[in-house]
Motif scaffolding. Structure first.
Motif, PDB file in Angstrom:
ATOM      1  N   LEU A  34      20.779   2.402  -2.168  1.00  0.00           N
ATOM      2  CA  LEU A  34      19.462   2.930  -2.477  1.00  0.00           C
ATOM      3  C   LEU A  34      18.450   1.804  -2.638  1.00  0.00           C
ATOM      4  N   GLN A  35      18.888   0.698  -3.236  1.00  0.00           N
ATOM      5  CA  GLN A  35      17.996  -0.451  -3.393  1.00  0.00           C
ATOM      6  C   GLN A  35      17.624  -1.042  -2.028  1.00  0.00           C
ATOM      7  N   GLN A  36      18.580  -1.050  -1.091  1.00  0.00           N
ATOM      8  CA  GLN A  36      18.261  -1.518   0.256  1.00  0.00           C
ATOM      9  C   GLN A  36      17.156  -0.684   0.892  1.00  0.00           C
ATOM     10  N   ILE A  37      17.256   0.643   0.731  1.00  0.00           N
ATOM     11  CA  ILE A  37      16.245   1.534   1.317  1.00  0.00           C
ATOM     12  C   ILE A  37      14.884   1.271   0.688  1.00  0.00           C
ATOM     13  N   LEU A  38      14.839   1.215  -0.638  1.00  0.00           N
ATOM     14  CA  LEU A  38      13.577   1.015  -1.340  1.00  0.00           C
ATOM     15  C   LEU A  38      12.955  -0.335  -0.988  1.00  0.00           C
ATOM     16  N   SER A  39      13.768  -1.367  -0.936  1.00  0.00           N
ATOM     17  CA  SER A  39      13.242  -2.697  -0.607  1.00  0.00           C
ATOM     18  C   SER A  39      12.634  -2.715   0.781  1.00  0.00           C
ATOM     19  N   ASN A  40      13.304  -2.086   1.726  1.00  0.00           N
ATOM     20  CA  ASN A  40      12.774  -2.052   3.092  1.00  0.00           C
ATOM     21  C   ASN A  40      11.467  -1.280   3.155  1.00  0.00           C
ATOM     22  N   LEU A  41      11.399  -0.125   2.487  1.00  0.00           N
ATOM     23  CA  LEU A  41      10.179   0.679   2.510  1.00  0.00           C
ATOM     24  C   LEU A  41       9.026  -0.044   1.816  1.00  0.00           C
ATOM     25  N   LEU A  42       9.303  -0.702   0.686  1.00  0.00           N
ATOM     26  CA  LEU A  42       8.259  -1.427  -0.027  1.00  0.00           C
ATOM     27  C   LEU A  42       7.773  -2.626   0.784  1.00  0.00           C
ATOM     28  N   ASN A  43       8.698  -3.314   1.466  1.00  0.00           N
ATOM     29  CA  ASN A  43       8.284  -4.441   2.313  1.00  0.00           C
ATOM     30  C   ASN A  43       7.427  -3.960   3.479  1.00  0.00           C
TER      31      ASN A  43
ATOM     32  N   HIS B 204       3.498  -4.978   4.280  1.00  0.00           N
ATOM     33  CA  HIS B 204       3.036  -5.521   5.554  1.00  0.00           C
ATOM     34  C   HIS B 204       1.934  -4.662   6.164  1.00  0.00           C
ATOM     35  N   ALA B 205       1.947  -3.340   5.856  1.00  0.00           N
ATOM     36  CA  ALA B 205       0.939  -2.438   6.435  1.00  0.00           C
ATOM     37  C   ALA B 205      -0.421  -2.599   5.780  1.00  0.00           C
ATOM     38  N   ILE B 206      -0.451  -3.193   4.575  1.00  0.00           N
ATOM     39  CA  ILE B 206      -1.713  -3.344   3.835  1.00  0.00           C
ATOM     40  C   ILE B 206      -2.335  -4.693   4.186  1.00  0.00           C
ATOM     41  N   GLU B 207      -3.541  -4.654   4.654  1.00  0.00           N
ATOM     42  CA  GLU B 207      -4.280  -5.881   4.953  1.00  0.00           C
ATOM     43  C   GLU B 207      -5.294  -6.129   3.843  1.00  0.00           C
ATOM     44  N   GLY B 208      -5.116  -7.221   3.157  1.00  0.00           N
ATOM     45  CA  GLY B 208      -5.987  -7.523   2.020  1.00  0.00           C
ATOM     46  C   GLY B 208      -5.477  -6.819   0.773  1.00  0.00           C
ATOM     47  N   THR B 209      -6.397  -6.236   0.008  1.00  0.00           N
ATOM     48  CA  THR B 209      -6.007  -5.525  -1.207  1.00  0.00           C
ATOM     49  C   THR B 209      -5.590  -4.104  -0.853  1.00  0.00           C
ATOM     50  N   GLY B 210      -4.707  -3.573  -1.681  1.00  0.00           N
ATOM     51  CA  GLY B 210      -4.226  -2.214  -1.448  1.00  0.00           C
ATOM     52  C   GLY B 210      -3.385  -1.714  -2.597  1.00  0.00           C
ATOM     53  N   LYS B 211      -2.761  -0.572  -2.359  1.00  0.00           N
ATOM     54  CA  LYS B 211      -2.027   0.079  -3.438  1.00  0.00           C
ATOM     55  C   LYS B 211      -0.774   0.727  -2.869  1.00  0.00           C
ATOM     56  N   ILE B 212       0.299   0.645  -3.640  1.00  0.00           N
ATOM     57  CA  ILE B 212       1.557   1.322  -3.299  1.00  0.00           C
ATOM     58  C   ILE B 212       1.916   2.233  -4.457  1.00  0.00           C
ATOM     59  N   ASP B 213       2.069   3.521  -4.164  1.00  0.00           N
ATOM     60  CA  ASP B 213       2.444   4.509  -5.181  1.00  0.00           C
ATOM     61  C   ASP B 213       3.880   4.959  -4.932  1.00  0.00           C
ATOM     62  N   VAL B 214       4.668   4.949  -5.988  1.00  0.00           N
ATOM     63  CA  VAL B 214       6.036   5.470  -5.943  1.00  0.00           C
ATOM     64  C   VAL B 214       6.069   6.678  -6.863  1.00  0.00           C
ATOM     65  N   ILE B 215       6.276   7.853  -6.273  1.00  0.00           N
ATOM     66  CA  ILE B 215       6.224   9.117  -7.036  1.00  0.00           C
ATOM     67  C   ILE B 215       7.596   9.756  -7.012  1.00  0.00           C
ATOM     68  N   LEU B 216       8.083  10.070  -8.206  1.00  0.00           N
ATOM     69  CA  LEU B 216       9.392  10.716  -8.352  1.00  0.00           C
ATOM     70  C   LEU B 216       9.162  12.188  -8.652  1.00  0.00           C
TER      71      LEU B 216
ATOM     72  N   ILE C 255       7.135   7.192  -1.256  1.00  0.00           N
ATOM     73  CA  ILE C 255       6.526   5.854  -1.270  1.00  0.00           C
ATOM     74  C   ILE C 255       5.286   5.918  -0.396  1.00  0.00           C
ATOM     75  N   THR C 256       4.112   5.795  -1.005  1.00  0.00           N
ATOM     76  CA  THR C 256       2.834   5.926  -0.313  1.00  0.00           C
ATOM     77  C   THR C 256       2.075   4.615  -0.385  1.00  0.00           C
ATOM     78  N   ASP C 257       1.560   4.161   0.766  1.00  0.00           N
ATOM     79  CA  ASP C 257       0.738   2.937   0.788  1.00  0.00           C
ATOM     80  C   ASP C 257      -0.647   3.271   1.316  1.00  0.00           C
ATOM     81  N   THR C 258      -1.558   2.334   1.148  1.00  0.00           N
ATOM     82  CA  THR C 258      -2.932   2.503   1.633  1.00  0.00           C
ATOM     83  C   THR C 258      -3.177   1.633   2.858  1.00  0.00           C
ATOM     84  N   GLY C 259      -2.143   1.469   3.668  1.00  0.00           N
ATOM     85  CA  GLY C 259      -2.263   0.650   4.868  1.00  0.00           C
ATOM     86  C   GLY C 259      -2.963   1.378   5.998  1.00  0.00           C
ATOM     87  N   SER C 260      -2.901   0.782   7.173  1.00  0.00           N
ATOM     88  CA  SER C 260      -3.633   1.311   8.326  1.00  0.00           C
ATOM     89  C   SER C 260      -2.946   2.498   8.982  1.00  0.00           C
ATOM     90  N   GLY C 261      -1.700   2.792   8.602  1.00  0.00           N
ATOM     91  CA  GLY C 261      -1.002   3.944   9.148  1.00  0.00           C
ATOM     92  C   GLY C 261      -0.287   3.652  10.449  1.00  0.00           C
TER      93      GLY C 261
END
Length: 469
Positions: A365-374, A378-390, A401-407
């Motif tokens: 599970l940690q492998q999956i989370l680490s890959n998704l967070l990485n 990488h998808a966020i250029e400059g400042t951004g936000k990563i939300d982890v919602i359980l 796992i939601t990011d504010t990257g370019s999609g």
């Protein structure tokens, strides 16, 4: 192993020939049953008409004998066939009570000069008998001639069974109807089979085209049959997917070659400089450090390949344990945040209000989370936000796992879980083999859950991990 080739026939010929045989057999059976039914009902109707004619002749004979207004008997004797709606000429006899023939339309008939007493004394008014000479069957229909409770004799009508059951016109109509149904049925099945066979032939032709490496197929999509339409559309999608995978395979070969060649070239150049004493002292140490870094990157890529192949072959065991998901998730995220040097990304965690226990392999599970967070980083250029919602539903725990990257571009979203696929946005920015997401999905499925892409737009991307409670 030698396999004998079986003779193949076209779908159109196979269906139409077998349907025609089945149809003909069915229609022949129906024709036989119908002919027997027509024969039976015709016999019954004509026997009823014969009884009515015998009774009519008897009534007219009584009227004449009692002096009532004359009603000719000869009319029925001469028009008997028309009265019974047959082409034959039945024999009609008027006999007294002892069987003597008083009148007949067969004055020279040699068969009956004196009627057998057993025919007249039989209680049945309709009797079926057989000629002893030739074995033919005939019917005897009689009607009593009674006046004022006194019997004068009998009206007896004799006709062959074959004449009573002769219905040539009805048989002709039945034959015309059966033949018309056979031709209509054959034409219908031929049209329907051809309509069904043509799209299948087109798909078979397209399959050979794909087999030859040509993915530019042209299949119609205007068919009304749902199953045929789904077959054609599925084949089109498969062909398009194969074309994309073929392109990916080509890119994979180039990508893997490039990814492995780059560190090898760097290491080779750095070591050659050290070997030729081009650099010395601190510069030599820096070159050696760079060589070790490139070696580490190449080692990681090779390990990724080996790990992916091992998981694909189910060669890596999974150790399932019971854990409280909130605590486990917070520990993972804390460990990931410690090694991050970029402070421009804000991490938020929304845990469950209540404690929930899951059965999971924590390392996987940690492998999956680490890959998704990485990937989110990488998808966020400059400042951004990563939300982890359980979150949770009736039988699953959900991690978004939601990011504010370019999609992710829409045309790439169906391919992100394909092995070695790398999107255009990452191909030249992030080094790798394109195994992260496929590997993570395999891990999630191996622990009883799944990994899916729920949404990706220009405002960000959301991946979802589901785990059984």
């Amino acid at each position: 192993m030698f396999i004998k080739n079986k003779k193949r026939i076209s779908l159109l010929r196979y269906w139409t020939s077998r349907y025609l045989v089945t149809l003909c057999i069915g229609l022949v059976v129906i024709a036989i049953i119908s002919a027997l039914w027509i024969r039976h009902t015709t016999l019954e109707n004509r026997l009823d008409m014969t009884k009515l004619m015998a009774e009519e002749i008897a009534n007219r004979f009584v009227d004449i004998s009692e002096g009532r207004p004359n009603r000719e008997v000869s009319g029925l004797l001469t028009n008997r066939g028309r009265f019974m709606n047959i082409e034959s000429d039945p024999s009609i006899y008027i006999v007294d009570t002892i069987g003597t023939i008083l009148s007949s339309n067969r004055p020279t008939d040699r068969m009956f000069r004196q009627f057998p007493r057993e025919i007249l004394s039989n209680e049945k008014n309709v009797q079926k008998l057989t000629f002893e000479e030739d074995g033919r069957n005939f019917y005897v229909v009689k009607a009593p001639i009674d006046t004022q409770n006194f019997s004068l004799g009998w009206v007896v009508i004799i006709e062959l069974e074959e004449n009573l059951t002769r219905v040539n016109q009805e048989y002709r109509q039945l034959a015309i109807m059966i033949i018309s149904l056979a031709l209509l049925g054959w034409a219908a099945i031929y049209y329907l089979s051809r309509r069904l066979a043509n799209p299948i032939k087109d798909v078979a032709r397209a399959a050979k085209q794909v087999q030859a490496g040509d993915y530019n197929i042209d299949l119609p999509d205007d068919m009304k049959e749902l199953e045929v339409y789904e077959l054609v559309q599925s084949f089109k999608e498969m062909s398009n997917r194969l074309q994309k995978l073929e392109s990916l395979r080509t890119e994979l070969l180039a990508g893997v070659t490039h990814e492995l060649k780059t560190p090898v070239t760097s290491i080779s150049g750095l070591l050659q400089a050290l070997n030729d004493n081009v650099v010395t002292g601190e510069d030599a140490k820096e070159f050696l450090k760079l060589s070790l870094n490139e070696t580490s990157k190449m080692k990681i890529m090779v390990e990724d390949l080996l790990a992916f192949n091992s998981f694909a072959a189910n060669a890596i065991p999974v150790t399932m344990e019971t854990h409280e998901i909130k605590k486990l998730l917070l520990d993972f995220i804390h460990q990931w945040e410690i090694v991050q040097e970029d402070e421009s990304i804000v991490m938020t965690v929304t845990p469950l209000k209540e404690s929930r226990i899951v059965h999971v392999d924590p390392m996987r599970l940690q492998q999956i989370l680490s890959n998704l967070l990485n990937n989110a980083k990488h998808a966020i250029e400059g400042t951004g936000k990563i939300d982890v919602i359980l979150a949770e539903n009736s039988n699953q725990v959900i991690i978004d796992i939601t990011d504010t990257g370019s999609g992710i571009p829409l045309e790439e979203q169906d391919l992100i879980f394909e092995r070695f696929f790398r999107g255009e946005g990452k191909k030249y920015k992030v080094r790798g083999l394109g195994l992260g997401l496929p590997f993570s999905k395999m891990i999630a499925q191996s622990i009883g859950g799944d990994l899916v892409l729920t949404e990706s737009t220009a405002a960000g991307t959301t991946f979802r991990i589901t785990l059984p409670k």
